[in-house]
Design a protein around this motif. Structure first.
Motif, PDB file in Angstrom:
ATOM      1  N   ALA A 152      37.246   2.724  -3.583  1.00 20.17           N
ATOM      2  CA  ALA A 152      38.529   2.439  -2.699  1.00 20.17           C
ATOM      3  C   ALA A 152      37.934   2.119  -0.948  1.00 20.17           C
ATOM      4  CB  ALA A 152      39.376   3.553  -2.551  1.00 20.17           C
ATOM      5  N   ARG A 153      36.738   3.068  -0.811  1.00 21.75           N
ATOM      6  CA  ARG A 153      36.290   2.718   0.591  1.00 21.75           C
ATOM      7  C   ARG A 153      35.445   1.513   0.665  1.00 21.75           C
ATOM      8  NH1 ARG A 153      31.357   4.932   2.005  1.00 21.75           N
ATOM      9  NH2 ARG A 153      31.037   5.959   0.103  1.00 21.75           N
ATOM     10  N   HIS A 154      34.887   1.234  -0.439  1.00 19.89           N
ATOM     11  CA  HIS A 154      33.975   0.099  -0.365  1.00 19.89           C
ATOM     12  C   HIS A 154      34.869  -1.285  -0.280  1.00 19.89           C
ATOM     13  CE1 HIS A 154      30.377   2.275  -2.356  1.00 19.89           C
ATOM     14  NE2 HIS A 154      30.465   2.174  -0.832  1.00 19.89           N
ATOM     15  N   ASN A 155      36.262  -1.187  -1.092  1.00 14.71           N
ATOM     16  CA  ASN A 155      37.013  -2.243  -1.051  1.00 14.71           C
ATOM     17  C   ASN A 155      37.801  -2.550   0.327  1.00 14.71           C
ATOM     18  OD1 ASN A 155      36.620  -2.571  -3.887  1.00 14.71           O
ATOM     19  ND2 ASN A 155      38.334  -1.497  -4.547  1.00 14.71           N
ATOM     20  N   TYR A 156      37.855  -0.980   0.891  1.00 14.31           N
ATOM     21  CA  TYR A 156      38.592  -1.441   2.174  1.00 14.31           C
ATOM     22  C   TYR A 156      37.692  -1.792   2.993  1.00 14.31           C
ATOM     23  CZ  TYR A 156      40.675   0.223   6.781  1.00 14.31           C
ATOM     24  OH  TYR A 156      41.393   0.059   7.915  1.00 14.31           O
ATOM     25  N   ASP A 157      36.341  -1.532   3.169  1.00 11.70           N
ATOM     26  CA  ASP A 157      35.146  -2.100   4.024  1.00 11.70           C
ATOM     27  C   ASP A 157      35.303  -3.746   3.827  1.00 11.70           C
ATOM     28  OD1 ASP A 157      35.091   0.289   5.206  1.00 11.70           O
ATOM     29  OD2 ASP A 157      33.265   0.747   3.997  1.00 11.70           O
ATOM     30  N   ALA A 158      35.245  -4.036   2.427  1.00 14.09           N
ATOM     31  CA  ALA A 158      35.284  -5.547   2.151  1.00 14.09           C
ATOM     32  C   ALA A 158      36.341  -6.410   2.762  1.00 14.09           C
ATOM     33  CB  ALA A 158      34.973  -5.908   0.642  1.00 14.09           C
ATOM     34  N   THR A 159      37.294  -5.769   2.737  1.00 17.32           N
ATOM     35  CA  THR A 159      38.696  -6.411   3.260  1.00 17.32           C
ATOM     36  C   THR A 159      38.679  -6.609   4.821  1.00 17.32           C
ATOM     37  OG1 THR A 159      39.853  -5.470   1.336  1.00 17.32           O
ATOM     38  CG2 THR A 159      41.110  -6.286   3.172  1.00 17.32           C
ATOM     39  N   GLN A 160      38.287  -5.461   5.371  1.00 14.64           N
ATOM     40  CA  GLN A 160      38.081  -5.516   6.774  1.00 14.64           C
ATOM     41  C   GLN A 160      36.943  -6.614   7.244  1.00 14.64           C
ATOM     42  OE1 GLN A 160      39.770  -3.978   9.262  1.00 14.64           O
ATOM     43  NE2 GLN A 160      41.144  -2.930   7.703  1.00 14.64           N
ATOM     44  N   ALA A 161      35.921  -6.940   6.530  1.00 14.74           N
ATOM     45  CA  ALA A 161      34.914  -7.501   6.821  1.00 14.74           C
ATOM     46  C   ALA A 161      35.172  -9.211   6.698  1.00 14.74           C
ATOM     47  CB  ALA A 161      33.598  -7.256   6.230  1.00 14.74           C
ATOM     48  N   LYS A 164      38.972 -14.214   6.567  1.00 10.91           N
ATOM     49  CA  LYS A 164      40.429 -14.417   6.217  1.00 10.91           C
ATOM     50  C   LYS A 164      41.229 -12.943   6.006  1.00 10.91           C
ATOM     51  CE  LYS A 164      39.945 -19.054   4.003  1.00 10.91           C
ATOM     52  NZ  LYS A 164      40.200 -19.679   2.818  1.00 10.91           N
ATOM     53  N   ARG A 165      41.951 -12.848   7.057  1.00  5.86           N
ATOM     54  CA  ARG A 165      42.717 -11.699   7.010  1.00  5.86           C
ATOM     55  C   ARG A 165      43.879 -11.652   6.276  1.00  5.86           C
ATOM     56  NH1 ARG A 165      40.925  -7.655  10.658  1.00  5.86           N
ATOM     57  NH2 ARG A 165      39.431  -8.147  11.971  1.00  5.86           N
ATOM     58  N   ASP A 166      44.064 -10.768   5.118  1.00  3.88           N
ATOM     59  CA  ASP A 166      45.526 -10.767   4.729  1.00  3.88           C
ATOM     60  C   ASP A 166      45.820  -9.274   4.755  1.00  3.88           C
ATOM     61  OD1 ASP A 166      47.366 -10.784   2.652  1.00  3.88           O
ATOM     62  OD2 ASP A 166      46.059 -11.392   1.110  1.00  3.88           O
ATOM     63  N   GLU A 167      46.957  -9.054   5.520  1.00  8.99           N
ATOM     64  CA  GLU A 167      47.548  -8.036   5.995  1.00  8.99           C
ATOM     65  C   GLU A 167      47.948  -7.330   4.869  1.00  8.99           C
ATOM     66  OE1 GLU A 167      47.612  -6.719   8.879  1.00  8.99           O
ATOM     67  OE2 GLU A 167      46.401  -8.416   9.649  1.00  8.99           O
ATOM     68  N   THR A 168      48.594  -8.109   3.823  1.00  5.34           N
ATOM     69  CA  THR A 168      49.163  -7.047   2.868  1.00  5.34           C
ATOM     70  C   THR A 168      48.209  -6.557   1.815  1.00  5.34           C
ATOM     71  OG1 THR A 168      51.018  -8.890   2.604  1.00  5.34           O
ATOM     72  CG2 THR A 168      50.523  -7.444   0.668  1.00  5.34           C
ATOM     73  N   LYS A 169      47.049  -7.365   1.766  1.00  2.00           N
ATOM     74  CA  LYS A 169      45.745  -6.700   1.088  1.00  2.00           C
ATOM     75  C   LYS A 169      45.265  -5.490   1.815  1.00  2.00           C
ATOM     76  CE  LYS A 169      41.692  -8.284  -1.496  1.00  2.00           C
ATOM     77  NZ  LYS A 169      40.815  -9.339  -1.819  1.00  2.00           N
ATOM     78  N   MET A 170      45.178  -5.793   2.952  1.00  2.00           N
ATOM     79  CA  MET A 170      44.474  -4.710   3.926  1.00  2.00           C
ATOM     80  C   MET A 170      45.343  -3.442   3.827  1.00  2.00           C
ATOM     81  SD  MET A 170      43.269  -6.764   7.472  1.00  2.00           S
ATOM     82  CE  MET A 170      42.799  -5.168   8.144  1.00  2.00           C
TER      83      MET A 170
END
Length: 523
Positions: A152-161, A164-170
């Motif tokens: 979960a931590r790696h998925n969150y870091d990948a989303t933050q980096a 294209k920012r997807d607020e729902t996914k974040m």
């Protein structure tokens, strides 16, 4: 409803499979060094101590069970020996009942000893060992929760980096990270408190088990010693009575032969034999039923007849030089000689048999030694062959390893060459794009210079008014003063355009570049 249950069951199964797949992937990436791992050195020390404690408890449990099995065998042997001793001890001997009582007492002591070990040692040890299986399941569960948290931590870091920012996914990845962290911290905290306390309890548990073992053993041996002392005293009493002849059997007197041999001199020897028998009876004492008496002078015809009879017998013995007068005596002497010869022959046969037995034993020992020697040679040969095989396998493994290393080296070289080629292509493409961009900028600037300064460039999107002065830090950034007008145009490469930045042309000097949107206001 059944369809809903089937759907929910299928969803749970799918979710479980997905979790297992994500954990396996995360573990693989961590083992390859491509993903970082949440480390806890204190917990690793706790787990190492727990493994040692579990191994010690398992070994102790195994040895206690083996000891109790041996006690059952020893109990059977002791019971058989006691029964045999009681059977050999004759009923009329003193304290015969003591032996039977000791046999029953020993049997009860053996049963009590084993029952005490089972209740005070084996059952508590089994219960103590069962805690390790439960704790091992919790440790495995903690490892799974750690993998979930890392994933979960790696998925969150990948989303933050991601660009294209997807607020729902974040928000979703953040919620998953929070849930995974809560579950991991909960079981991690529980084990951090429980494992040290479990490791510290090992001494108290060992002391209780040791005390139970030694106390049961002391009580058993003390009781057995008391019973053995009673039996020893009984045997001392029996030995004392035996030395006094209390149990000596009555011996019967042998009957004398009534045969009287004939005298070679024609003399009646019945009176002489009778006299001799009477003398022997006087030496041994009178018989129980009647007193033997010597013949008087009247029976022998007076004292003169007695004297003449004695002189005749004396003369006969002297004439025959002590030759036997009784043929039976000679036969008995021959029989004795034959018996002595037979006994000597038997003794010689026994000696020969013993010698043959010694030879056989020596032969068997020689054969055994020869077999042992052959076995040792065979084992040494097998060991040498095994060593050669291991050496060959080791050389093959080293050869395979060298081949794998060379193959990996060649693959890395190919990858590096491929990356260099790709980098060259990318660099060439970038240079071409920069050249086209420069040409386009020159065209735009030239077009703007040819036209009137107030005329807007063709293809602009809208105009903005500079509310603040901005000085470009890079070559591709636009510089303008507050109050100037900028024409916003399309970005040359939309994928490289950052959020909050625009591409525009300064109306005052016709220069083109990127600038921050918050320094301007749309007109």
């Amino acid at each position: 409803m059944a369809e809903a249950k089937e759907k929910s069951g299928g969803g749970f199964f799918s979710k479980s499979v997905q979790k297992r797949a994500s954990r396996a992937k995360e573990k693989l990436m961590q083992n390859l060094g491509k993903a970082d791992k949440t480390k806890d050195e204190k917990f690793e020390i706790y787990v190492n101590n727990f493994s040692k404690q579990q191994a010690a408890a398992g070994k102790l449990h195994k040895e206690v069970k083996k000891y109790m099995q041996a006690l059952k065998v020893l109990e059977g042997a002791s019971k058989s020996l006691d029964e045999t001793l009681a059977e050999v001890h004759e009923p009329e001997w003193v304290d015969h009942g003591t032996l039977a009582y000791a046999c029953q007492s020993n049997s009860f002591l053996w049963e009590s000893y084993q029952s005490s070990l089972n209740d005070l040692v084996l059952e508590p040890l089994t219960k103590y060992q069962s805690m390790f299986a439960e704790t091992r399941l919790k440790i495995d569960k903690r490892e799974r929760k750690r993998l979930d948290y890392d994933n979960a931590r790696h998925n969150y870091d990948a989303t933050q980096a991601s660009k294209k920012r997807d607020e729902t996914k974040m928000q979703k990845t953040a919620a998953q990270l929070t849930d995974a962290k809560v579950m991991y911290d909960e079981i991690n905290t529980e084990l951090h408190d429980f494992l040290p306390s479990l490791f510290e309890s090992r001494m108290r548990s060992c002391v209780e088990l040791y005390q139970a073992i030694y106390k049961s053993e002391h009580h058993f041996h003390d009781s057995i010693a008391q019973t053995s002392e009673q039996l020893y005293n009984a045997m001392e009493k029996l030995a004392a009575e035996s030395s006094q002849g209390s149990y000596s059997p009555k011996r019967l007197q042998p009957q004398s032969s009534s045969y009287v041999p004939a005298s070679p001199l024609g003399v009646d020897l019945s009176m002489t034999n009778k006299s001799s028998h009477t003398d022997k009876s006087d030496m041994n004492g009178p018989p129980d039923d009647e007193q033997a008496s010597l013949p008087d002078d009247d029976e022998l015809g007076g004292s003169s007849k007695r004297e003449s009879l004695v002189e005749s017998v004396t003369a006969a013995l002297a004439a025959t030089n002590g030759a036997p007068l009784d043929i039976t005596v000679e036969k008995n002497v021959n029989k004795d000689e034959e018996r002595e010869k037979k006994a000597a022959e038997k003794q010689r046969e026994k000696e020969k048999e013993k010698e043959r037995e010694r030879e056989k034993r020596k032969e068997k020992e020689r054969v055994k030694e020869e077999e042992k020697r052959k076995t040792r040679e065979k084992e040494q040969q097998l060991e040498m062959e095994a060593e050669r095989t291991r050496q060959i396998e080791k050389e093959r493994e080293e050869e395979r390893k060298r081949e794998r290393d060379e193959e990996q080296k060649r693959e890395r070289e190919k990858e590096i060459e491929k990356e260099n080629a790709n980098a060259k292509d990318v660099q060439a493409s970038k240079e071409k794009i920069d050249a086209d961009k420069d040409v386009q900028d020159e065209n735009v600037v030239a077009a703007a210079a040819d036209t009137d300064a107030d005329a807007p460039p063709g293809g602009y999107l809208y105009k903005v008014h500079a509310t603040h002065t901005y000085t470009g830090e890079d070559e591709d950034e636009l510089t303008f003063e507050a109050g100037e007008t900028v024409y916003v145009v399309d970005h040359d490469d939309p994928e490289e355009q950052d959020d909050g930045w625009l591409m525009g042309i300064n109306k005052s000097n016709c220069r083109k570049g990127v600038f921050p949107e918050n320094f301007t206001k749309r007109i």
